[in-house]
Design a protein around this motif. Structure first.
Motif, PDB file in Angstrom:
ATOM      1  N   GLU A 169      47.833 -19.403 -42.307  1.00  0.00           N
ATOM      2  CA  GLU A 169      46.592 -18.647 -42.462  1.00  0.00           C
ATOM      3  C   GLU A 169      46.104 -18.161 -41.102  1.00  0.00           C
ATOM      4  O   GLU A 169      46.144 -18.901 -40.110  1.00  0.00           O
ATOM      5  N   LEU A 170      45.633 -16.930 -41.078  1.00  0.00           N
ATOM      6  CA  LEU A 170      45.229 -16.290 -39.827  1.00  0.00           C
ATOM      7  C   LEU A 170      43.708 -16.177 -39.752  1.00  0.00           C
ATOM      8  O   LEU A 170      43.068 -15.660 -40.666  1.00  0.00           O
ATOM      9  N   GLU A 171      43.164 -16.678 -38.644  1.00  0.00           N
ATOM     10  CA  GLU A 171      41.725 -16.573 -38.398  1.00  0.00           C
ATOM     11  C   GLU A 171      41.421 -15.250 -37.693  1.00  0.00           C
ATOM     12  O   GLU A 171      42.224 -14.773 -36.891  1.00  0.00           O
ATOM     13  N   PRO A 172      40.270 -14.626 -37.970  1.00  0.00           N
ATOM     14  CA  PRO A 172      39.939 -13.344 -37.347  1.00  0.00           C
ATOM     15  C   PRO A 172      39.938 -13.420 -35.818  1.00  0.00           C
ATOM     16  O   PRO A 172      39.337 -14.327 -35.230  1.00  0.00           O
ATOM     17  N   PHE A 173      40.676 -12.501 -35.194  1.00  0.00           N
ATOM     18  CA  PHE A 173      40.722 -12.315 -33.744  1.00  0.00           C
ATOM     19  C   PHE A 173      41.337 -13.493 -32.979  1.00  0.00           C
ATOM     20  O   PHE A 173      41.225 -13.569 -31.758  1.00  0.00           O
ATOM     21  N   LYS A 174      41.981 -14.417 -33.687  1.00  0.00           N
ATOM     22  CA  LYS A 174      42.618 -15.548 -33.013  1.00  0.00           C
ATOM     23  C   LYS A 174      44.081 -15.227 -32.718  1.00  0.00           C
ATOM     24  O   LYS A 174      44.833 -14.875 -33.612  1.00  0.00           O
ATOM     25  N   GLU A 175      44.484 -15.346 -31.464  1.00  0.00           N
ATOM     26  CA  GLU A 175      45.870 -15.081 -31.090  1.00  0.00           C
ATOM     27  C   GLU A 175      46.798 -16.146 -31.656  1.00  0.00           C
ATOM     28  O   GLU A 175      46.486 -17.337 -31.633  1.00  0.00           O
ATOM     29  N   GLU A 176      47.942 -15.702 -32.176  1.00  0.00           N
ATOM     30  CA  GLU A 176      48.972 -16.607 -32.669  1.00  0.00           C
ATOM     31  C   GLU A 176      50.295 -16.201 -32.023  1.00  0.00           C
ATOM     32  O   GLU A 176      50.741 -15.067 -32.185  1.00  0.00           O
ATOM     33  N   LYS A 177      50.912 -17.118 -31.282  1.00  0.00           N
ATOM     34  CA  LYS A 177      52.187 -16.830 -30.635  1.00  0.00           C
ATOM     35  C   LYS A 177      53.320 -17.232 -31.572  1.00  0.00           C
ATOM     36  O   LYS A 177      53.518 -18.415 -31.849  1.00  0.00           O
ATOM     37  N   LEU A 178      54.048 -16.252 -32.094  1.00  0.00           N
ATOM     38  CA  LEU A 178      55.114 -16.534 -33.035  1.00  0.00           C
ATOM     39  C   LEU A 178      56.383 -16.987 -32.330  1.00  0.00           C
ATOM     40  O   LEU A 178      57.164 -17.767 -32.860  1.00  0.00           O
ATOM     41  N   CYS A 179      56.615 -16.464 -31.142  1.00  0.00           N
ATOM     42  CA  CYS A 179      57.723 -16.878 -30.296  1.00  0.00           C
ATOM     43  C   CYS A 179      57.362 -16.451 -28.878  1.00  0.00           C
ATOM     44  O   CYS A 179      56.316 -15.841 -28.651  1.00  0.00           O
ATOM     45  N   LYS A 180      58.214 -16.746 -27.911  1.00  0.00           N
ATOM     46  CA  LYS A 180      57.863 -16.415 -26.536  1.00  0.00           C
ATOM     47  C   LYS A 180      57.744 -14.916 -26.308  1.00  0.00           C
ATOM     48  O   LYS A 180      57.121 -14.466 -25.347  1.00  0.00           O
ATOM     49  N   ASP A 181      58.284 -14.130 -27.232  1.00  0.00           N
ATOM     50  CA  ASP A 181      58.289 -12.681 -27.062  1.00  0.00           C
ATOM     51  C   ASP A 181      57.186 -11.969 -27.828  1.00  0.00           C
ATOM     52  O   ASP A 181      56.902 -10.805 -27.546  1.00  0.00           O
TER      53      ASP A 181
END
Length: 433
Positions: free
Chosen positions: A104-116
């Motif tokens: 689940e994604l919070e508004p405006f919160k960065e999520e790093k899926l991988c180093k790229d």
């Protein structure tokens, strides 16, 4: 960062180990058989190489149940569904039950899926957008997200910074007037073009990619919209007047973000026009007729759901206070009008002037599914009495709000009931009635 255009509102974002399929709808008619793909791809979702699926919202041209179910069961545990955090959890629960992981994604919160690759999600309350960036480039998939005013757009711009490519809807995905009414489509065109101009002005993308409107109206009750729709050729001509480069993609086109020498835009416009000409005259879908008894059975079940999901005494009081007028619906295939009033035990035949005309199939769909009112507004399978149309909106508003977990009168209030918040009603304010 590489982007593969998959059709309509679907793209595949690839950077490093992350491969995100966005809004996969590749098969079948949707919106109660009102829409089909203008240019369907020649592949299946299960043919693609990806480890994430992002859904912007739960409309079926974005969240396609047949397509996600086509993924082999043995692959599902290695795929993570990315979706905005919601009150009702319907999408999340469905995907978990199907064997997918869900983030689940919070508004405006960065999520790093991988180093790229890093993503950020935002929402307008129902639709959501996705920002994806790697070490060199970024894209904003705005999709259908309704960022209408400059303040909302500026907030997004301040949070995200530079945007290399903006993917955004180029047409109006709603009924915008009765058959042969030229005023509604004209106003809708101006609204969409104004929104596109605002997006370019505030977000300042290097490239704009119009998408999420590559559909045609496939039912005999709405086929006239194919002539009134805002097609890509017209949108491209307008976008050419804005201060950024415009690129048009066709299904299965690949693009390395940042490259500006893409030369197939005019060729792709011609392909879409060819697809349109091949489909504009049909054949079109027809729907079954349902009896008065069948409609009343659906009405009774709907009332039972309303009583569970809301404060029924407050609904009755709202009716008594005059804020919930009955709506008269003419059923053209039955040649009968019924009084539609959620505070009454049954549908009743009447000779009163109607507020809205539709088929019995459409009315049954509205009652069988909480999202039915929204489906009708999108597929355009109806005719409205512009002067009294709002009665229908009020009568269907509470059940429609229940679809996203809202309850009357706590989280969906009397003030909400009295708002003319739908795109259709906003549009009608500009009509000379």
């Amino acid at each position: 960062m590489e982007i593969k255009f998959l059709g309509h509102s679907s793209i595949l974002i690839k950077s490093g180990q992350s491969k995100i399929v966005c809004d996969p709808w590749y098969t079948g008619e949707i919106f109660n058989k009102g829409w089909d793909l203008l240019s369907p791809p020649k592949f299946k979702l299960s043919d693609l190489d990806f480890n994430y699926i992002w859904y912007s919202h739960e409309h079926p041209d974005h969240f396609s149940v047949p397509d996600i179910k086509s993924i082999p069961v043995e692959r599902r545990g290695n795929i993570t569904v990315l979706f905005q955090k919601t009150i009702d959890n319907k999408v999340k629960d469905f995907c978990v039950n199907q064997g997918f992981k869900v983030k689940e994604l919070e508004p405006f919160k960065e999520e790093k899926l991988c180093k790229d690759l890093t993503i950020i999600n935002g929402t307008d309350g129902f639709d959501s957008w996705l920002y994806a960036k790697d070490s060199t480039h970024s894209i904003l998939n705005l999709n259908d997200c309704r960022l209408y005013d400059l303040q909302m757009l500026q907030e997004v711009k301040d949070k995200l910074g530079h945007i290399d490519a903006l993917y955004t809807q180029f047409g109006y995905a709603n009924w915008v007037g009765n058959e042969n009414d030229k005023t509604g489509p004209k106003i809708a065109r101006n609204i969409i073009k104004t929104q596109l101009a605002k997006q370019v002005e505030i977000l300042k993308p290097s490239v704009i990619v119009p998408f999420a409107s590559f559909v045609y109206f496939c039912h005999e009750e709405n086929q006239y919209w194919n002539q009134e729709s805002l097609r890509i050729k017209e949108s491209y001509e307008f976008l050419q007047t804005l201060p950024c480069k415009t690129i048009i993609f066709y299904p299965e086109d690949n693009w390395v973000v940042g490259e500006t020498h893409f030369v197939l835009t005019q060729q792709n416009i011609d392909l879409y026009e060819k697809d349109f000409l091949e489909k504009k005259d049909g054949p079109f879908i027809s729907s079954p007729t349902f009896s008065y008894e069948q409609l009343n059975e659906s009405f009774t079940k709907m009332i039972s759901k309303l009583k569970v999901d809301n404060d029924w005494e407050d609904i009755l009081q709202t009716k008594q206070d005059g804020f919930l007028p009955s709506s008269i619906i003419y059923l053209k295939d039955l040649d009968k009008s019924v009084k539609y009033d959620i505070t009454c035990p049954t549908l009743e035949f009447t000779n009163e002037p109607w507020d809205i005309s539709m088929s019995s199939d459409s009315l049954k769909f509205i009652m069988d599914f909480k999202w039915g009112r929204g489906t009708l507004m999108v597929n355009g399978r109806f005719t409205a009495n512009y002067n009294t149309f709002n009665r229908f909106f009020k009568q269907t508003a509470i059940y429609y709000a229940n679809n996203i977990g809202l309850k009357f009168p706590t989280t969906f209030t009397l003030k909400d009931l009295n708002k003319n918040s739908a795109f259709v009603l906003k549009l009608m304010k500009n009509w000379d009635l």
